[in-house]
Design a protein around this motif. Structure first.
Motif, mmCIF file in Angstrom:
data_model
loop_
_atom_site.group_PDB
_atom_site.id
_atom_site.type_symbol
_atom_site.label_atom_id
_atom_site.label_comp_id
_atom_site.label_asym_id
_atom_site.label_seq_id
_atom_site.Cartn_x
_atom_site.Cartn_y
_atom_site.Cartn_z
ATOM 1 N N PRO A 71 0.848 -1.199 0.000
ATOM 2 C CA PRO A 71 0.000 0.000 0.000
ATOM 3 C C PRO A 71 0.880 1.243 0.000
ATOM 4 C CG PRO A 71 0.045 -0.994 2.176
ATOM 5 C CD PRO A 71 0.796 -1.914 1.281
ATOM 6 N N ILE A 72 0.499 2.237 -0.781
ATOM 7 C CA ILE A 72 1.335 3.429 -0.947
ATOM 8 C C ILE A 72 0.476 4.689 -1.001
ATOM 9 C CG2 ILE A 72 3.172 2.237 -2.223
ATOM 10 C CD1 ILE A 72 1.890 3.497 -4.818
ATOM 11 N N SER A 73 1.155 5.804 -0.850
ATOM 12 C CA SER A 73 0.636 7.084 -1.324
ATOM 13 C C SER A 73 1.696 7.644 -2.261
ATOM 14 C CB SER A 73 0.363 8.042 -0.162
ATOM 15 O OG SER A 73 1.553 8.309 0.557
ATOM 16 N N CYS A 74 1.276 8.432 -3.240
ATOM 17 C CA CYS A 74 2.246 8.906 -4.223
ATOM 18 C C CYS A 74 1.880 10.310 -4.685
ATOM 19 C CB CYS A 74 2.343 7.949 -5.402
ATOM 20 S SG CYS A 74 0.812 7.734 -6.323
ATOM 21 N N ALA A 75 2.849 10.939 -5.318
ATOM 22 C CA ALA A 75 2.690 12.335 -5.705
ATOM 23 C C ALA A 75 2.051 12.501 -7.076
ATOM 24 C CB ALA A 75 4.055 13.027 -5.692
ATOM 25 N N ASP A 76 2.236 11.516 -7.954
ATOM 26 C CA ASP A 76 1.646 11.579 -9.285
ATOM 27 C C ASP A 76 1.460 10.167 -9.794
ATOM 28 O OD1 ASP A 76 3.939 10.855 -11.340
ATOM 29 O OD2 ASP A 76 4.854 12.151 -9.836
ATOM 30 N N LYS A 77 0.657 9.999 -10.834
ATOM 31 C CA LYS A 77 0.253 8.667 -11.277
ATOM 32 C C LYS A 77 1.399 7.850 -11.854
ATOM 33 C CE LYS A 77 -1.416 10.044 -15.892
ATOM 34 N NZ LYS A 77 -0.484 9.197 -16.674
ATOM 35 N N ASP A 78 2.481 8.499 -12.266
ATOM 36 C CA ASP A 78 3.616 7.778 -12.832
ATOM 37 C C ASP A 78 4.671 7.418 -11.796
ATOM 38 O OD1 ASP A 78 2.545 7.924 -15.435
ATOM 39 O OD2 ASP A 78 3.294 9.972 -15.643
ATOM 40 N N HIS A 79 4.504 7.927 -10.582
ATOM 41 C CA HIS A 79 5.492 7.695 -9.528
ATOM 42 C C HIS A 79 5.694 6.199 -9.249
ATOM 43 C CE1 HIS A 79 7.066 9.219 -5.358
ATOM 44 N NE2 HIS A 79 7.925 8.463 -5.968
ATOM 45 N N PRO A 80 4.627 5.392 -9.095
ATOM 46 C CA PRO A 80 4.845 3.971 -8.840
ATOM 47 C C PRO A 80 5.645 3.270 -9.936
ATOM 48 C CG PRO A 80 2.590 4.570 -8.300
ATOM 49 C CD PRO A 80 3.183 5.741 -9.011
ATOM 50 N N VAL A 132 14.286 -14.565 -13.628
ATOM 51 C CA VAL A 132 12.971 -14.100 -13.210
ATOM 52 C C VAL A 132 12.796 -12.664 -13.688
ATOM 53 C CG1 VAL A 132 11.496 -13.505 -11.240
ATOM 54 C CG2 VAL A 132 12.869 -15.614 -11.201
ATOM 55 N N LEU A 133 11.731 -12.428 -14.432
ATOM 56 C CA LEU A 133 11.399 -11.068 -14.838
ATOM 57 C C LEU A 133 10.712 -10.352 -13.688
ATOM 58 C CD1 LEU A 133 10.901 -8.759 -16.928
ATOM 59 C CD2 LEU A 133 8.758 -9.923 -17.496
ATOM 60 N N VAL A 134 11.256 -9.198 -13.279
ATOM 61 C CA VAL A 134 10.562 -8.315 -12.339
ATOM 62 C C VAL A 134 9.781 -7.318 -13.182
ATOM 63 C CG1 VAL A 134 10.786 -6.686 -10.431
ATOM 64 C CG2 VAL A 134 12.361 -8.620 -10.608
ATOM 65 N N ASP A 135 8.518 -7.634 -13.400
ATOM 66 C CA ASP A 135 7.681 -6.809 -14.278
ATOM 67 C C ASP A 135 7.143 -5.629 -13.470
ATOM 68 O OD1 ASP A 135 5.913 -5.678 -16.034
ATOM 69 O OD2 ASP A 135 4.749 -7.501 -16.398
ATOM 70 N N TRP A 136 7.718 -4.478 -13.733
ATOM 71 C CA TRP A 136 7.335 -3.250 -13.040
ATOM 72 C C TRP A 136 6.235 -2.505 -13.794
ATOM 73 C CZ3 TRP A 136 8.062 0.811 -16.361
ATOM 74 C CH2 TRP A 136 8.913 0.561 -17.444
ATOM 75 N N SER A 137 5.954 -2.939 -15.039
ATOM 76 C CA SER A 137 5.119 -2.140 -15.944
ATOM 77 C C SER A 137 3.652 -2.132 -15.560
ATOM 78 C CB SER A 137 5.268 -2.649 -17.372
ATOM 79 O OG SER A 137 4.648 -3.923 -17.523
ATOM 80 N N GLN A 138 3.213 -3.073 -14.710
ATOM 81 C CA GLN A 138 1.800 -3.126 -14.375
ATOM 82 C C GLN A 138 1.372 -1.991 -13.443
ATOM 83 O OE1 GLN A 138 0.187 -7.133 -13.634
ATOM 84 N NE2 GLN A 138 2.024 -7.942 -14.600
ATOM 85 N N ASN A 139 2.311 -1.149 -13.062
ATOM 86 C CA ASN A 139 1.962 0.065 -12.313
ATOM 87 C C ASN A 139 1.461 1.177 -13.230
ATOM 88 O OD1 ASN A 139 2.888 -0.518 -9.377
ATOM 89 N ND2 ASN A 139 4.567 -1.248 -10.660
ATOM 90 N N ASN A 140 1.607 1.004 -14.523
ATOM 91 C CA ASN A 140 1.014 1.937 -15.474
ATOM 92 C C ASN A 140 -0.492 1.990 -15.224
ATOM 93 O OD1 ASN A 140 -0.284 2.925 -17.892
ATOM 94 N ND2 ASN A 140 1.616 2.547 -19.012
ATOM 95 N N THR A 141 -1.054 3.177 -15.100
ATOM 96 C CA THR A 141 -2.467 3.299 -14.724
ATOM 97 C C THR A 141 -3.409 2.743 -15.778
ATOM 98 O OG1 THR A 141 -2.468 5.585 -15.541
ATOM 99 C CG2 THR A 141 -2.105 5.255 -13.171
ATOM 100 N N ALA A 142 -2.928 2.487 -16.993
ATOM 101 C CA ALA A 142 -3.767 1.889 -18.022
ATOM 102 C C ALA A 142 -3.792 0.365 -17.939
ATOM 103 C CB ALA A 142 -3.281 2.305 -19.406
ATOM 104 N N LYS A 143 -2.944 -0.202 -17.057
ATOM 105 C CA LYS A 143 -2.834 -1.660 -16.983
ATOM 106 C C LYS A 143 -3.537 -2.206 -15.744
ATOM 107 C CE LYS A 143 1.298 -2.325 -19.762
ATOM 108 N NZ LYS A 143 2.546 -3.118 -19.880
ATOM 109 N N THR A 144 -3.785 -3.505 -15.783
ATOM 110 C CA THR A 144 -4.454 -4.183 -14.681
ATOM 111 C C THR A 144 -3.676 -5.444 -14.307
ATOM 112 O OG1 THR A 144 -5.854 -5.488 -16.161
ATOM 113 C CG2 THR A 144 -6.736 -3.374 -15.384
ATOM 114 N N THR A 145 -3.944 -5.936 -13.102
ATOM 115 C CA THR A 145 -3.342 -7.167 -12.608
ATOM 116 C C THR A 145 -4.450 -8.038 -12.038
ATOM 117 O OG1 THR A 145 -1.401 -5.861 -11.990
ATOM 118 C CG2 THR A 145 -1.502 -8.101 -11.151
#
Length: 304
Positions: free
Chosen positions: A185-194, A226-239
């Protein structure tokens, strides 16, 4: 055959309940619906305020599947819907009308559509339906050829140490397929921060052990790693949501784990011990409660 059912004051129509959707284990649509009804108390808090992307398998997991984002047109009037900006992948539309699964009848309706998998973004909508900044970080650990969930557990352990050092409070679950997924769980400054933060973590782990970890998606780079897939933090993506079924032959479930279980796996545990089916998951919830519950966890600001 169609029949009407009444659930929590709602009336809806279900059909083909004896249709086998997972042939390898003879798991029927009726069993899919029953699972989602029984798991609802722990599933719903994780999806109720997140627009849902369905993966529908009308002819079962051996048949053709399709993703459906613009799914509100199928919904009964009592299912809550929201209009959200369209991601770049949805051509010709500026907005999408999406569903929020917020009650047991909603889950029955979606399961009856053979929406076997439930996928959600890392952000929520407010009471007015407006998208908020991301409140979850996710790192999806996907084993390449020659690796498996044991190797993912080793990477998950390292990620946990880094997240804790940055003041975050991570949880972990199986993907329900081959890998693991670490959240916080996080708080962030902008949508691209994660995305920036997650990419930095993935690059750091790759830099430390390039023989074991990769942060880039190219398939040629992935054997033995092992791929560490960081891209699912894009707000257009889902998990895939916790407790969602996966459209895999054995009707497995994306299942929250204890960190002790991750460490047992890392130390040479049996991968089969973290392959959970519906009855296993319901028993685990009975024993442990919701291991993915982040409502009371510290919601730290992302560094950087």
């Amino acid at each position: 055959m169609r029949q009407r059912v009444h659930i929590e004051g709602r009336q809806l129509e279900v059909s083909n309940l004896d249709k086998v959707l997972f042939p390898e284990v003879s798991f029927t649509k009726a069993q899919v619906i029953d699972y989602y009804v029984r798991i609802a108390p722990v599933l719903l808090p994780h999806v109720a305020h997140r627009p849902v992307t369905f993966t529908r398998w009308p002819n079962g997991v051996d048949g053709q599947a399709f993703f459906e984002k613009n799914n509100a047109r199928h919904a009964p009037e009592w299912v809550r819907t929201v209009t959200v900006p369209s991601p770049g992948s949805s051509r010709g539309r500026e907005t999408l009308d999406m569903v929020l699964l917020s009650a047991v009848p909603d889950l029955v309706w979606s399961a009856n559509l053979a929406a076997l998998e439930v996928h959600v973004p890392q952000w929520q909508v407010d009471d007015d339906g407006a998208a908020q900044l991301p409140d979850l970080l996710v790192l999806d650990l996907d084993p390449g050829p020659g690796t498996g969930v044991v190797e993912c557990a080793a990477v998950a352990h390292r990620l946990r140490e880094r997240l804790l050092a940055d003041g975050l409070d991570p949880v972990v679950k199986t993907s329900g397929s081959k890998g693991l997924q670490v959240y916080a769980p996080i708080s962030c400054a902008d949508k691209d921060h994660p995305s920036r933060y997650a990419k930095g973590l993935a690059q750091a782990l790759t830099g430390e052990t390039p023989e074991d970890v990769v942060w880039r998606m190219e398939k040629a780079l992935r054997p033995g790693k092992v791929l560490v897939d960081w891209s699912q933090n894009n707000t257009a993506k889902t998990t895939v949501a916790p407790y969602s079924l996966r459209a895999r032959p054995l009707a497995t479930v994306s299942t929250p784990l204890l960190w002790d279980e991750v460490d047992e796996l890392r130390d040479g545990g049996d991968p089969e011990q973290v392959r959970f089916r519906t009855d296993d998951v319901l028993a685990r919830v009975e024993e442990h409660g919701d291991l993915f519950d982040v409502s009371d966890r510290h919601r730290a600001a992302l560094p950087g």
